[in-house]
Design an enzyme around this catalytic site. Structure first.
Site, PDB file in Angstrom:
ATOM      1  N   GLU A 113     -12.478   0.473  -9.584  1.00  0.00           N
ATOM      2  CA  GLU A 113     -12.113  -0.409 -10.690  1.00  0.00           C
ATOM      3  C   GLU A 113     -13.170  -0.459 -11.797  1.00  0.00           C
ATOM      4  O   GLU A 113     -12.829  -0.550 -12.979  1.00  0.00           O
ATOM      5  CB  GLU A 113     -11.827  -1.824 -10.161  1.00  0.00           C
ATOM      6  CG  GLU A 113     -10.511  -1.975  -9.435  1.00  0.00           C
ATOM      7  CD  GLU A 113     -10.543  -1.439  -8.019  1.00  0.00           C
ATOM      8  OE1 GLU A 113      -9.467  -1.266  -7.409  1.00  0.00           O
ATOM      9  OE2 GLU A 113     -11.660  -1.178  -7.507  1.00  0.00           O
ATOM     10  N   THR A 148      -1.387   1.153 -10.810  1.00  0.00           N
ATOM     11  CA  THR A 148      -2.603   0.542 -10.284  1.00  0.00           C
ATOM     12  C   THR A 148      -3.378   1.497  -9.387  1.00  0.00           C
ATOM     13  O   THR A 148      -4.560   1.301  -9.151  1.00  0.00           O
ATOM     14  CB  THR A 148      -2.270  -0.758  -9.525  1.00  0.00           C
ATOM     15  OG1 THR A 148      -3.460  -1.518  -9.309  1.00  0.00           O
ATOM     16  CG2 THR A 148      -1.613  -0.460  -8.172  1.00  0.00           C
ATOM     17  N   ASP A 193      -4.680  -9.432  -8.584  1.00  0.00           N
ATOM     18  CA  ASP A 193      -5.130  -8.575  -9.676  1.00  0.00           C
ATOM     19  C   ASP A 193      -4.024  -7.718 -10.304  1.00  0.00           C
ATOM     20  O   ASP A 193      -3.744  -7.815 -11.500  1.00  0.00           O
ATOM     21  CB  ASP A 193      -6.281  -7.691  -9.200  1.00  0.00           C
ATOM     22  CG  ASP A 193      -6.016  -7.034  -7.844  1.00  0.00           C
ATOM     23  OD1 ASP A 193      -4.966  -7.304  -7.232  1.00  0.00           O
ATOM     24  OD2 ASP A 193      -6.875  -6.257  -7.385  1.00  0.00           O
ATOM     25  N   GLU A 249     -18.817  -6.077  -2.422  1.00  0.00           N
ATOM     26  CA  GLU A 249     -17.432  -6.541  -2.333  1.00  0.00           C
ATOM     27  C   GLU A 249     -17.289  -7.959  -2.883  1.00  0.00           C
ATOM     28  O   GLU A 249     -16.242  -8.316  -3.416  1.00  0.00           O
ATOM     29  CB  GLU A 249     -16.945  -6.474  -0.884  1.00  0.00           C
ATOM     30  CG  GLU A 249     -15.444  -6.604  -0.715  1.00  0.00           C
ATOM     31  CD  GLU A 249     -14.671  -5.369  -1.147  1.00  0.00           C
ATOM     32  OE1 GLU A 249     -13.462  -5.296  -0.857  1.00  0.00           O
ATOM     33  OE2 GLU A 249     -15.254  -4.457  -1.786  1.00  0.00           O
ATOM     34  N   GLU A 283       0.822  -1.204   0.000  1.00  0.00           N
ATOM     35  CA  GLU A 283       0.000   0.000   0.000  1.00  0.00           C
ATOM     36  C   GLU A 283       0.860   1.259   0.000  1.00  0.00           C
ATOM     37  O   GLU A 283       0.532   2.248  -0.666  1.00  0.00           O
ATOM     38  CB  GLU A 283      -0.945   0.008   1.210  1.00  0.00           C
ATOM     39  CG  GLU A 283      -1.952  -1.133   1.251  1.00  0.00           C
ATOM     40  CD  GLU A 283      -3.050  -0.993   0.205  1.00  0.00           C
ATOM     41  OE1 GLU A 283      -3.059   0.019  -0.533  1.00  0.00           O
ATOM     42  OE2 GLU A 283      -3.900  -1.896   0.129  1.00  0.00           O
TER      43      GLU A 283
END
Length: 744
Positions: free
Chosen positions: A338, A424, A226, A320, A103
């Protein structure tokens, strides 16, 4: 959509951004995040811990840094210059705090790099940022160096956490001995570190492919893996090294052969990929159509995106996690970007105004269902619309960027967007960083799109109906208009050549050997109907007549396999949220703990209470007024780690049912309960009905004195039971020892 409509929506997006960013700066800065319901900042260690969720917070004004290049894209250049000054002046990167390597890399390191790229561009134009002397780049370099100790493993794959001041192995680091990291966490370092150092991590990619030792061998394209796929493709675009393209093509072929079941993307076992291991999908998969656009594979991208859009129309937002029948599997929505990201990519690839309408629906739903006076709040459950006191930094970094770009012509932007690649986290890195490398030998997956980007002129010459033709087949996908049938698992012939799949998640220990885990708080078991449980109050004066409907858990003791449930006295945990060490273990020992939902995950609470000696746990909803009549029951799920260490039974009560229990506890002090499935509750179990007996009522209740044990008190109860066969009543005597909590 007319130009005027696009302008109105674009202005609406700017107003929404101003509301979100302005609320952060007014109520939260310099904290890492805004708490939009509380109208204050979330500061690490000053708010109740939320477990691993807080690992993105490093006391470095996370939301400000994550938003820097978004300010430029939205042409808010005055605000950008002010934000850069604040970052340089106020932000410290040497805080004694343990953070997520992943992160921190994508949000903070990426944010500093994207901010530097924009600041440098404006400086070169000669009108703004003339004072700027690469301060953001220097901060990015410092942060990169503070992350480097996490790579001190024999494989080079990083530990999941690092202390910004003390690193990993220092006795003061407090990073623990965690040996797990997700594949995405390890494989999503390439772009930021490459941009920072020009020394990309080819070795990292090869090791992930060849040498990891998976423990959970589930493979898919969603949570836990992902952005690994995303960074393989984008590393090739940014760096020009064919090794990344080769790896991506190998994986992509396997994904389309085994995981893609248009329009679904279902996880499979990496060693037995012909059978799906889930009947649900997670929302992070929504990025994948955008990645397919980058590869030039438009048909499956359109199919999956349309499926996702139909789900949003049914539930307002993407839950989710949702099942293959598009029911809610896990109801939370964290304002994830996304789906907006893939919508943007598809519009740019097809020019189809349909995707503008999709974007418009995203804008309207955010305003209608997520907007609050102090920003935008995550949705705790899409079925009820309740909010969570949370506005993650990616909402500003990504959501508004993609939505604004969707409704803005290139000529209206302050930068040439085609000269940048999105990380991302949607930070902008210039494609000019690309360097030339000789092609990698052994690439056996070449096809029409192996070395090309999609071209609308080539793919869709004068054919605006291309995407519509594909979408029309999924018009009634969620059952509106006709019944929906579950998609079958696609068969793969044994004679088909093997294609490499990769496990979702990998994990490490100090010698660099890797295992696998899931990082999202989602279950890995197939979707099942929720089996209602109950909390039945059995001590006087309730005697089984007060029954509270409860939800079960997917971990811990399986109460459906316990013949008589679990019985015990209830004790309120202290602290009530049970997100840390328990203050009253002497009271908890041997009893059923009552704990409040919120602040951390169910599994975290369960481990603390189990360690304190609880024999069971009743979780109570923290949302006032929630109840089992108006809100569907759900199954509590774990935190992504193995939950086999949690062995006690767990049930969940909504607020209204929980208040009955707490009121009973306050009035009677000692309250005994049974935790068990609803169909086995005392007085109407299957065994009684099988015997043709019906419980009628309590006909006599009187206190007794136990003369063999002076000073003790007992109660005898006379129950009246009617036989459905003979029609006659049967009286049964029941004796209950109050002191010893036993019955005969």
């Amino acid at each position: 959509m007319t130009a005027g409509e696009k302008t109105l929506i674009r202005h609406q997006i700017i107003e929404m951004f101003d509301h979100a960013y302005g609320s952060y700066m007014k109520y939260a800065y310099p904290a890492d995040e805004l708490m939009p319901l509380s109208c204050r900042g979330r500061v690490r260690d000053q708010e109740p811990t939320r477990g691993d969720i807080d690992d993105s917070l490093g006391k470095f004004s996370l939301t400000l840094i994550d938003t820097l290049d978004t300010l430029v894209v939205l042409n808010k250049l005055d605000e950008f210059e002010d934000a850069v000054r604040k970052t340089v002046k106020d932000v410290r990167l040497d805080n004694d705090v343990v953070v997520s390597v992943f992160e921190t890399n994508i949000r903070v390191l990426g944010g500093l790099l994207g901010g530097h790229v924009m600041a440098d561009l404006l400086r070169q134009r000669g009108r703004r940022m003339q004072w700027y002397r690469d301060e953001l780049l220097h901060m990015a370099t410092e942060l990169g160096q503070r992350l480097l100790p996490a790579f001190n493993t024999t494989s080079g794959l990083p530990y999941p956490k690092v202390n910004l001041r003390y690193g990993v192995l220092n006795p003061l680091s407090r990073t623990g001995n965690e040996s797990s990291t997700c594949t995405a966490c390890a494989g999503t370092m390439i772009l930021e570190f490459a941009a920072l150092t020009f020394n990309w991590m080819e070795q990292l990619v090869v090791i992930i492919i060849l040498y990891v030792c998976p423990v959970i061998t589930e493979s898919g394209v969603g949570a836990g893996i992902d952005s690994y796929y995303e960074y393989l493709m984008k590393a090739y675009i940014l760096l020009g090294d064919n090794v990344f393209l080769e790896r991506f093509n190998i994986h992509y072929s396997a994904i389309m052969k085994y995981i893609s079941q248009p329009p679904l993307l279902l996880n499979v076992h990496m060693h037995n990929p012909t059978v799906s291991v889930r009947s649900w999908m997670d929302s992070l998969q929504a990025f994948f159509p955008g990645l397919q656009v980058l590869r030039g594979d438009l048909k499956p991208a359109i199919e999956t995106h349309e499926m996702l859009y139909q789900v949003t129309k049914q539930h307002k937002f993407l839950p989710e996690a949702f099942t293959t029948e598009f029911r809610v599997h896990w109801g939370q929505h964290l304002l994830r970007p996304e789906f907006a990201e893939s919508t943007y990519y598809l519009y740019k690839a097809t020019g189809d105004p349909y995707y503008l309408r999709v974007g418009q629906s995203i804008v309207e739903k955010l305003n209608s269902y997520a907007r609050v006076p102090c920003g935008f709040a995550a949705v705790e459950d899409v079925r009820t619309g309740t909010h969570e006191d949370r506005m993650d930094s990616f909402f500003l970094a990504e959501m508004f960027k993609y939505l604004y770009l969707l409704f803005t012509e290139k000529s209206q932007l302050p930068i040439d967007i085609d000269k940048y690649i999105f990380t991302t986290e949607a930070h902008l890195l210039p494609v000019s960083l690309s360097i030339t490398q000789p092609p990698c030998p052994g690439n056996n997956t070449e096809d029409l799109f192996t070395h090309s980007c999609p071209s609308t002129e080539t793919l869709f010459p004068n054919n605006p109906s291309f995407a519509k033709t594909i979408r029309d087949g999924y018009k009634y996908l969620t059952g509106v208009g006709r019944a929906f049938q579950t998609f079958p698992v696609r068969c793969v012939h044994a004679s088909d050549p093997p294609v490499r799949l990769h496990a979702n998640v990998i994990a490490i220990h100090h010698k660099g050997v890797y295992r696998v885990k899931l990082v999202a708080e989602l279950s890995t078991t197939p979707e099942e109907e929720v089996v209602p449980h109950v909390v039945q109050l059995i001590s006087p004066p309730f005697l089984g007549r007060t029954v509270l409907v409860a939800g079960p858990a997917k971990f811990g003791m399986d109460l459906t396999k316990q013949e008589h449930g679990v019985k015990g006295s209830i004790v309120k945990a202290s602290p009530f949220t049970a997100c840390g060490p328990i203050d009253n273990p002497e009271q908890i020992l041997g009893r059923i703990a009552l704990a409040l939902r919120g602040d951390c995950m169910f599994a975290v609470k369960a481990r603390w209470l189990q360690a304190a000696g609880a024999i069971g746990i009743i979780f109570m909803d923290h949302r006032e007024g929630s109840n089992s009549e108006e809100t569907p029951l759900f199954q509590m799920v774990g935190d992504g780690d193995s939950n086999e260490d949690i062995t006690l039974p767990l049930v969940f009560l909504f607020s209204r049912e929980g208040s009955v229990l707490t009121a009973a506890l306050e009035e009677h002090k000692n309250v005994d309960v049974l935790l068990l499935p609803k169909k086995k509750q005392l007085g109407q179990g299957e065994d009684w009905e099988e015997k043709g007996l019906v419980f009628k009522n309590v006909v006599k209740l009187c206190p007794m004195t136990n003369h063999s044990e002076p000073g003790t008190a007992s109660i005898s109860i006379l129950l009246s039971i009617r036989s459905k066969v003979s029609g006659s009543d049967i009286d049964i005597g029941y004796w209950f020892d109050i002191n010893h909590k036993t019955n005969i």
